[in-house]
Design a protein around this motif. Structure first.
Motif, PDB file in Angstrom:
ATOM      1  N   ASN A 181      -5.719   7.464  -7.205  1.00  0.00           N
ATOM      2  CA  ASN A 181      -5.633   7.518  -5.373  1.00  0.00           C
ATOM      3  C   ASN A 181      -5.194   6.094  -4.864  1.00  0.00           C
ATOM      4  N   SER A 182      -4.523   5.408  -5.613  1.00  0.00           N
ATOM      5  CA  SER A 182      -4.087   3.429  -5.044  1.00  0.00           C
ATOM      6  C   SER A 182      -4.943   2.962  -5.434  1.00  0.00           C
ATOM      7  N   ASN A 183      -6.227   3.452  -6.426  1.00  0.00           N
ATOM      8  CA  ASN A 183      -6.760   2.440  -6.885  1.00  0.00           C
ATOM      9  C   ASN A 183      -7.041   1.961  -8.592  1.00  0.00           C
ATOM     10  N   LYS A 196       1.623   6.824  -7.401  1.00  0.00           N
ATOM     11  CA  LYS A 196       1.555   5.912  -8.407  1.00  0.00           C
ATOM     12  C   LYS A 196       0.616   5.709  -9.573  1.00  0.00           C
ATOM     13  N   LEU A 242      -3.450   3.605 -12.386  1.00  0.00           N
ATOM     14  CA  LEU A 242      -3.721   4.189 -10.715  1.00  0.00           C
ATOM     15  C   LEU A 242      -5.010   5.905 -10.396  1.00  0.00           C
ATOM     16  N   ILE A 250       2.820   1.795  -3.913  1.00  0.00           N
ATOM     17  CA  ILE A 250       1.725   2.158  -4.310  1.00  0.00           C
ATOM     18  C   ILE A 250       1.119   3.517  -4.188  1.00  0.00           C
ATOM     19  N   LYS A 251       1.156   4.152  -3.536  1.00  0.00           N
ATOM     20  CA  LYS A 251       0.778   5.377  -2.865  1.00  0.00           C
ATOM     21  C   LYS A 251       1.818   7.351  -3.707  1.00  0.00           C
ATOM     22  N   ASP A 275       1.042  -1.442  -0.329  1.00  0.00           N
ATOM     23  CA  ASP A 275      -0.020   0.064  -0.193  1.00  0.00           C
ATOM     24  C   ASP A 275       1.251   0.913  -0.139  1.00  0.00           C
TER      25      ASP A 275
END
Length: 204
Positions: A174-176, A91, A172, A88-89, A85
């Protein structure tokens, strides 16, 4: 006597012309049959290409809908544990490559990742390597430009694992997952189209 000779000559000429016409017809038939074979092969290749694109699109949608696993084991190249987590923040793109995938597929996606880093910056891209040869692959000269962006994982970070055994790049927000690109073995057209799309979609 003279009349007989003329008749024989005419018959011979007629026979020769008939043989030539027969040969031309046989050649035309052979050419026609060859064209039919080429068209059938072309149609078959088109059907295969369409099926491959259908499979790629389904995989893209399916991976994006299901998202990532909650916890996976991640290490950097210094063998230090890292939180997925946290990595990937911030990214925009994360790539998954299984080191057992074919060399051509990996090379093609490395070129695509270089394009992404040039367009969006290195700090926006992370690469996750999975597979038995991940340590060897990560230290190869081809990956040297991505040294600080590479992380090693023991399993695919998607909830449903691998659908197609080709590299993926996830866009991505917001990391989703915003969208997922699965590499095609035969061409790079699907990436080029996807790249145009994500280049237009700028996230602040």
């Amino acid at each position: 006597m003279k009349s007989n000779n003329v008749s024989i000559i005419i018959l011979a000429i007629f026979s020769i012309l008939l043989a030539i016409l027969l040969q031309l017809n046989l050649q035309k038939k052979a050419d026609f049959e060859l064209r039919i074979e080429v068209l059938e092969a072309s149609l078959s290749n088109t059907e295969i290409a369409l099926q491959n694109q259908k499979n790629l699109q389904f995989a893209n949608w399916y991976q994006a809908m299901h998202g990532f696993k909650t916890h996976i084991s991640v290490k950097n190249l210094e063998n230090q544990k890292r939180a997925f987590d946290e990595i990937i923040k911030g990214k925009l793109f994360i790539a998954h490559i299984n080191s057992e995938m074919c060399a051509n597929c990996i090379d093609k996606e490395l070129n695509n990742l270089q394009l992404l880093t040039r367009e969006f910056g290195k700090d926006k891209v992370a690469i996750f390597l999975e597979g038995y040869r991940q340590n060897f692959i990560s230290r190869s000269e081809k990956f040297s430009a991505f040294k600080n962006q590479i992380f090693l994982i023991k399993e695919n970070f998607f909830k449903n694992g691998e659908i197609l055994f080709t590299p993926t790049i996830t866009f991505l927000h917001n990391s989703n997952t915003k969208s997922v690109y699965h590499a095609s073995k035969s061409s790079n057209e699907s990436f080029e189209t996807w790249f145009e799309l994500v280049s237009e979609y700028r996230v602040d």
